[in-house]
Design a protein around this motif. Structure first.
Motif, mmCIF file in Angstrom:
data_model
loop_
_atom_site.group_PDB
_atom_site.id
_atom_site.type_symbol
_atom_site.label_atom_id
_atom_site.label_comp_id
_atom_site.label_asym_id
_atom_site.label_seq_id
_atom_site.Cartn_x
_atom_site.Cartn_y
_atom_site.Cartn_z
ATOM 1 N N VAL A 58 0.836 -1.205 0.000
ATOM 2 C CA VAL A 58 0.000 0.000 0.000
ATOM 3 C C VAL A 58 0.869 1.252 0.000
ATOM 4 C CG1 VAL A 58 -1.624 1.337 1.406
ATOM 5 C CG2 VAL A 58 -2.005 -1.098 1.029
ATOM 6 N N TRP A 59 1.943 1.242 0.779
ATOM 7 C CA TRP A 59 2.851 2.386 0.841
ATOM 8 C C TRP A 59 3.513 2.630 -0.516
ATOM 9 C CZ3 TRP A 59 8.512 2.181 1.524
ATOM 10 C CH2 TRP A 59 9.061 3.441 1.700
ATOM 11 N N GLN A 60 3.968 1.560 -1.175
ATOM 12 C CA GLN A 60 4.602 1.707 -2.484
ATOM 13 C C GLN A 60 3.618 2.218 -3.531
ATOM 14 O OE1 GLN A 60 7.819 1.340 -3.542
ATOM 15 N NE2 GLN A 60 8.278 1.233 -1.368
ATOM 16 N N GLU A 61 2.383 1.737 -3.504
ATOM 17 C CA GLU A 61 1.388 2.209 -4.462
ATOM 18 C C GLU A 61 1.048 3.679 -4.222
ATOM 19 O OE1 GLU A 61 -1.292 2.282 -7.601
ATOM 20 O OE2 GLU A 61 0.330 0.899 -7.121
ATOM 21 N N THR A 62 0.954 4.071 -2.962
ATOM 22 C CA THR A 62 0.691 5.471 -2.638
ATOM 23 C C THR A 62 1.830 6.357 -3.127
ATOM 24 O OG1 THR A 62 -0.544 4.790 -0.692
ATOM 25 C CG2 THR A 62 0.180 7.076 -0.763
ATOM 26 N N LYS A 63 3.053 5.921 -2.914
ATOM 27 C CA LYS A 63 4.214 6.686 -3.374
ATOM 28 C C LYS A 63 4.265 6.757 -4.896
ATOM 29 C CE LYS A 63 8.550 5.193 -3.084
ATOM 30 N NZ LYS A 63 9.842 4.778 -2.544
ATOM 31 N N ARG A 64 3.930 5.640 -5.561
ATOM 32 C CA ARG A 64 3.942 5.619 -7.025
ATOM 33 C C ARG A 64 2.911 6.591 -7.585
ATOM 34 N NH1 ARG A 64 1.176 3.979 -11.194
ATOM 35 N NH2 ARG A 64 -0.457 3.084 -9.929
ATOM 36 N N ARG A 65 1.732 6.616 -7.005
ATOM 37 C CA ARG A 65 0.702 7.530 -7.497
ATOM 38 C C ARG A 65 1.062 8.980 -7.241
ATOM 39 N NH1 ARG A 65 -5.259 4.990 -6.860
ATOM 40 N NH2 ARG A 65 -4.732 2.930 -7.634
ATOM 41 N N ARG A 66 1.709 9.247 -6.102
ATOM 42 C CA ARG A 66 2.087 10.619 -5.782
ATOM 43 C C ARG A 66 3.178 11.125 -6.728
ATOM 44 N NH1 ARG A 66 4.265 10.120 -0.698
ATOM 45 N NH2 ARG A 66 6.343 10.267 -1.554
#
Length: 68
Positions: free
Chosen positions: A32-40
């Motif tokens: 979840v953290w990696q996906e949030t960072k990727r989207r940001r």
């Protein structure tokens, strides 16, 4: 229909299942953290990508601003 009797979990089984649960939660939180960072960072023009540019012939002589 006879229900199979369940045996109480011993201490070792409890710790193994607890460790598996903690590992699963940790992996899910990391994803979840990696996906949030990727989207940001998806549209950030200053983001440095891990892969080199596809149109570079030699990475060392690249004149693009973020290479090197």
């Amino acid at each position: 229909m006879n229900a199979t009797p369940t045996q109480p979990t011993n201490r070792r089984g409890f710790f193994i299942s607890a460790a598996r649960t903690v590992a699963l939660v940790a992996m899910a939180a990391f994803a979840v953290w990696q996906e949030t960072k990727r989207r940001r960072l998806a549209d950030d023009r200053n983001c440095i990508k891990v892969l080199s540019c596809s149109d570079c012939v030699e990475f060392g002589r690249c004149s693009k601003s973020k290479a090197g």
